[in-house]
Design a protein around this motif. Structure first.
Motif, PDB file in Angstrom:
ATOM      1  N   MET A   1      -1.400  14.353   8.512  1.00  0.00           N
ATOM      2  CA  MET A   1       0.188  14.102   8.195  1.00  0.00           C
ATOM      3  C   MET A   1       0.041  13.265   6.717  1.00  0.00           C
ATOM      4  O   MET A   1      -0.615  12.273   6.505  1.00  0.00           O
ATOM      5  CB  MET A   1       1.026  13.294   9.111  1.00  0.00           C
ATOM      6  CG  MET A   1       2.356  13.075   8.557  1.00  0.00           C
ATOM      7  SD  MET A   1       3.138  11.894   9.737  1.00  0.00           S
ATOM      8  CE  MET A   1       3.161  12.882  11.330  1.00  0.00           C
ATOM      9  N   ILE A   2       0.821  13.899   5.684  1.00  0.00           N
ATOM     10  CA  ILE A   2       0.915  13.109   4.426  1.00  0.00           C
ATOM     11  C   ILE A   2       1.970  12.323   4.455  1.00  0.00           C
ATOM     12  O   ILE A   2       3.267  12.602   4.657  1.00  0.00           O
ATOM     13  CB  ILE A   2       0.900  14.414   3.253  1.00  0.00           C
ATOM     14  CG1 ILE A   2      -0.076  15.136   3.172  1.00  0.00           C
ATOM     15  CG2 ILE A   2       1.048  13.421   2.121  1.00  0.00           C
ATOM     16  CD1 ILE A   2      -0.018  16.299   2.092  1.00  0.00           C
ATOM     17  N   ALA A   3       1.690  10.938   4.317  1.00  0.00           N
ATOM     18  CA  ALA A   3       2.994  10.096   4.507  1.00  0.00           C
ATOM     19  C   ALA A   3       3.182   9.713   3.004  1.00  0.00           C
ATOM     20  O   ALA A   3       2.346   8.990   2.016  1.00  0.00           O
ATOM     21  CB  ALA A   3       2.377   8.686   4.876  1.00  0.00           C
ATOM     22  N   TRP A   4       4.211  10.222   2.395  1.00  0.00           N
ATOM     23  CA  TRP A   4       4.509  10.161   0.912  1.00  0.00           C
ATOM     24  C   TRP A   4       4.937   8.567   0.864  1.00  0.00           C
ATOM     25  O   TRP A   4       6.144   8.191   1.321  1.00  0.00           O
ATOM     26  CB  TRP A   4       5.487  11.095   0.464  1.00  0.00           C
ATOM     27  CG  TRP A   4       5.012  12.510   0.576  1.00  0.00           C
ATOM     28  CD1 TRP A   4       5.335  13.597   1.495  1.00  0.00           C
ATOM     29  CD2 TRP A   4       4.001  13.262  -0.308  1.00  0.00           C
ATOM     30  NE1 TRP A   4       4.480  14.631   1.167  1.00  0.00           N
ATOM     31  CE2 TRP A   4       3.861  14.451   0.210  1.00  0.00           C
ATOM     32  CE3 TRP A   4       3.303  12.581  -1.397  1.00  0.00           C
ATOM     33  CZ2 TRP A   4       2.972  15.249  -0.449  1.00  0.00           C
ATOM     34  CZ3 TRP A   4       2.180  13.528  -1.945  1.00  0.00           C
ATOM     35  CH2 TRP A   4       1.990  14.724  -1.764  1.00  0.00           C
ATOM     36  N   LYS A   5       4.468   7.956  -0.294  1.00  0.00           N
ATOM     37  CA  LYS A   5       4.965   6.589  -0.680  1.00  0.00           C
ATOM     38  C   LYS A   5       5.932   6.848  -2.037  1.00  0.00           C
ATOM     39  O   LYS A   5       5.375   7.588  -2.828  1.00  0.00           O
ATOM     40  CB  LYS A   5       3.726   5.549  -0.813  1.00  0.00           C
ATOM     41  CG  LYS A   5       2.958   5.545   0.449  1.00  0.00           C
ATOM     42  CD  LYS A   5       1.949   4.411   0.247  1.00  0.00           C
ATOM     43  CE  LYS A   5       1.064   4.781  -0.869  1.00  0.00           C
ATOM     44  NZ  LYS A   5      -0.064   3.696  -1.048  1.00  0.00           N
ATOM     45  N   LYS A   6       6.892   6.095  -1.962  1.00  0.00           N
ATOM     46  CA  LYS A   6       7.503   6.205  -2.960  1.00  0.00           C
ATOM     47  C   LYS A   6       6.896   4.981  -4.288  1.00  0.00           C
ATOM     48  O   LYS A   6       6.454   4.082  -3.758  1.00  0.00           O
ATOM     49  CB  LYS A   6       8.993   5.754  -3.195  1.00  0.00           C
ATOM     50  CG  LYS A   6       9.387   4.423  -2.539  1.00  0.00           C
ATOM     51  CD  LYS A   6      10.859   4.030  -2.486  1.00  0.00           C
ATOM     52  CE  LYS A   6      11.128   2.440  -2.279  1.00  0.00           C
ATOM     53  NZ  LYS A   6      10.946   1.777  -3.203  1.00  0.00           N
ATOM     54  N   ASP A   7       7.158   5.134  -5.459  1.00  0.00           N
ATOM     55  CA  ASP A   7       6.746   4.386  -6.555  1.00  0.00           C
ATOM     56  C   ASP A   7       7.740   3.257  -6.833  1.00  0.00           C
ATOM     57  O   ASP A   7       8.744   3.421  -6.229  1.00  0.00           O
ATOM     58  CB  ASP A   7       6.536   5.313  -7.959  1.00  0.00           C
ATOM     59  CG  ASP A   7       5.505   4.498  -8.967  1.00  0.00           C
ATOM     60  OD1 ASP A   7       5.023   3.556  -8.508  1.00  0.00           O
ATOM     61  OD2 ASP A   7       5.341   5.049 -10.087  1.00  0.00           O
TER      62      ASP A   7
END
Length: 479
Positions: A447-453
């Motif tokens: 699973m790709i856990a997208w982190k915000k900048d």
């Protein structure tokens, strides 16, 4: 506001040798971790948890954490400082008491299950309200709030009270710790020593000065919630039940209490006055109304039939600034927000006649944030298929048996990255056939856990005061 808090010399003591104090608390914590591990056995042949867990706790790198104020902007301005009242918070992840704090949070968690008046969250509160009887006669909805609970707790007394409660329920704790975590419960006297270590070892820094907290427990230590909850329960519950006239309903979420009282206003005020006499360090405020009252994120009201109902409560300061649809986040995340908020609304609103009004109000907030009608219509259709009873059921979280691949979100690489990971996963599964690790690769791809900048605000604003950059400039100018 921070300086106003720190002027209380009974609570905050300035440190002349902060590094020496840090070393002392850290060494004491390491000794306690070792004692918890071997259950204080002189032979060292017994252990509560694994040696790897012990080593990880002993490797903790400690520093004196910074302390900051969260303004309570819904309250009235403080006359002394001219600003809002503030809640002191300790950024405690690096604190020297952190290893023992993590252990005690685990050891004390089963005790919270034994507090009958305790609420876990809003959903638990909503489930409890379904059990409330039909209300007749003169009734009052009331809420009590414990004034400054965490800073008010007497440290030595709290350590003894919690350890004594632990000892009385030692058999229950032993069984639950074994079932939940496969660990052994330590002796009660060690629990008391651990709590005293955490409460008395709270070190903090603010405005480039160092202090030790001499009273209460810090918001930021994870075990503070368990200590506060058990201390309040033991301090008031037995005495409260000895009062002649009791509420029909009485629930408590940490320091907030909700109840229903049948009788006159004077009866309720008498009950409130008696409650305020139970412990010198526990002081209550009261709000009451005959028809409706906010509690947690709900508004509780009495319907025409005399039953308790709930609807959504919005604080006056809530501007409903949901994530804008044009922001740089994964589309799936943005599409899921109206649904997750709709689930919350449907869970809280108990009267079906009021549900559509509450949902339409929520959808208007999302329209103002750039969400189109197609997304909102799909959300409404999904919500219509879910019964409210399902949303009130207790769901135990299972383990996510799946690899997680954290990645900073970028619109340009999201699609190609997902495609590449799937291809690599398929290739890996193909090569793993008829090998010892085939079973471990049978699941879905990572699973790709997208982190915000970081946002502009996060780059400009620091919780630490003064900022390290400002401190460096001050040092340079003085030289």
């Amino acid at each position: 506001m921070g300086q106003a808090h720190l002027r209380d010399e009974n609570t905050y003591k300035p440190l002349l040798n902060p590094q020496e104090e840090l070393q002392r608390v850290q060494e004491e914590g390491k000794r306690l971790v070792s004692r918890f591990y071997c259950l204080d056995s002189p032979t060292g042949k017994r252990s509560s948890f694994s040696a790897a867990q012990r080593d990880a706790l002993l490797a903790h790198k400690a520093s004196i954490p910074h302390w900051y104020i969260l303004p309570k902007h819904t309250k009235k301005l403080d006359e002394e400082t001219g600003t809002w009242p503030g809640r002191p918070v300790l950024s405690g992840c690096c604190a020297p008491t952190r290893p023992v704090d993590r252990l005690l949070t685990t050891f004390l968690s089963p005790l919270l299950e034994l507090l009958p008046e305790r609420l876990q969250d809003t959903t638990h509160f909503l489930r409890k309200l379904r059990e409330a009887p039909r209300l007749e006669g003169e009734i009052y909805l009331f809420s009590f709030d414990i004034v400054s609970l965490y800073p008010s707790i007497p440290q030595e007394e709290a350590a003894w009270v919690v350890a004594n409660f632990y000892e009385k329920n030692f058999g229950y704790v032993q069984g639950r710790l074994k079932d939940l975590y496969n660990i052994t419960a330590p002796p009660p006297y060690l629990i008391q020593e651990g709590i005293e270590h955490i409460l008395s070892g709270t070190l903090l820094r603010f405005d480039n000065k160092f202090y030790q907290q001499m009273k209460g427990t810090a918001i930021g230590a994870s075990v503070s919630v368990a200590v506060a909850e058990i201390f309040v329960h033991v301090s008031i519950e037995q005495k409260r039940k000895e009062i002649e006239k009791q509420p029909i309903v009485f629930y408590r979420y940490i320091d907030d209490i909700f109840g229903v009282f049948q009788g006159t206003e004077e009866d309720l005020q008498k009950y409130y006055r008696e409650l305020n006499q139970f412990h010198p360090d526990l002081r209550f405020t009261v709000e009451f109304d005959k028809n409706r009252l906010p509690f947690l994120d709900t508004t509780v009201y009495v319907d025409k039939e005399g039953f308790l109902q709930t609807t959504v409560y919005h604080k006056p300061s809530n501007t409903h600034q949901y994530l804008h649809f044009q922001s740089s986040h994964h589309p799936n995340l943005k599409k899921s927000l109206p649904f997750s908020q709709g689930i919350r609304v449907k869970r809280i609103v108990s009267d079906p006649e009021h549900l559509e009004i509450a949902l339409n109000e929520m959808f208007s907030f999302f329209r103002a944030r750039g969400y189109n009608e197609k997304i909102l219509e799909l959300t409404k259709n999904r919500l219509d298929k879910i019964p409210r009873e399902t949303l009130l059921e207790f769901k135990r979280k299972g383990e996510l048996n799946r690899l997680i691949f954290p990645m900073l979100y970028s619109q340009n690489i999201a699609g190609p990255l997902r495609k590449s990971i799937n291809q690599i996963w398929e290739w890996t599964q193909e090569r793993a056939r008829d090998t010892p690790w085939e079973a471990s690769l049978n699941g879905p791809p990572p699973m790709i856990a997208w982190k915000k900048d970081k946002t502009i605000a996060e780059k400009l604003i620091r919780a630490e005061f003064p900022s390290p950059l400002l401190m460096e400039r001050t040092a340079l100018s003085s030289t």
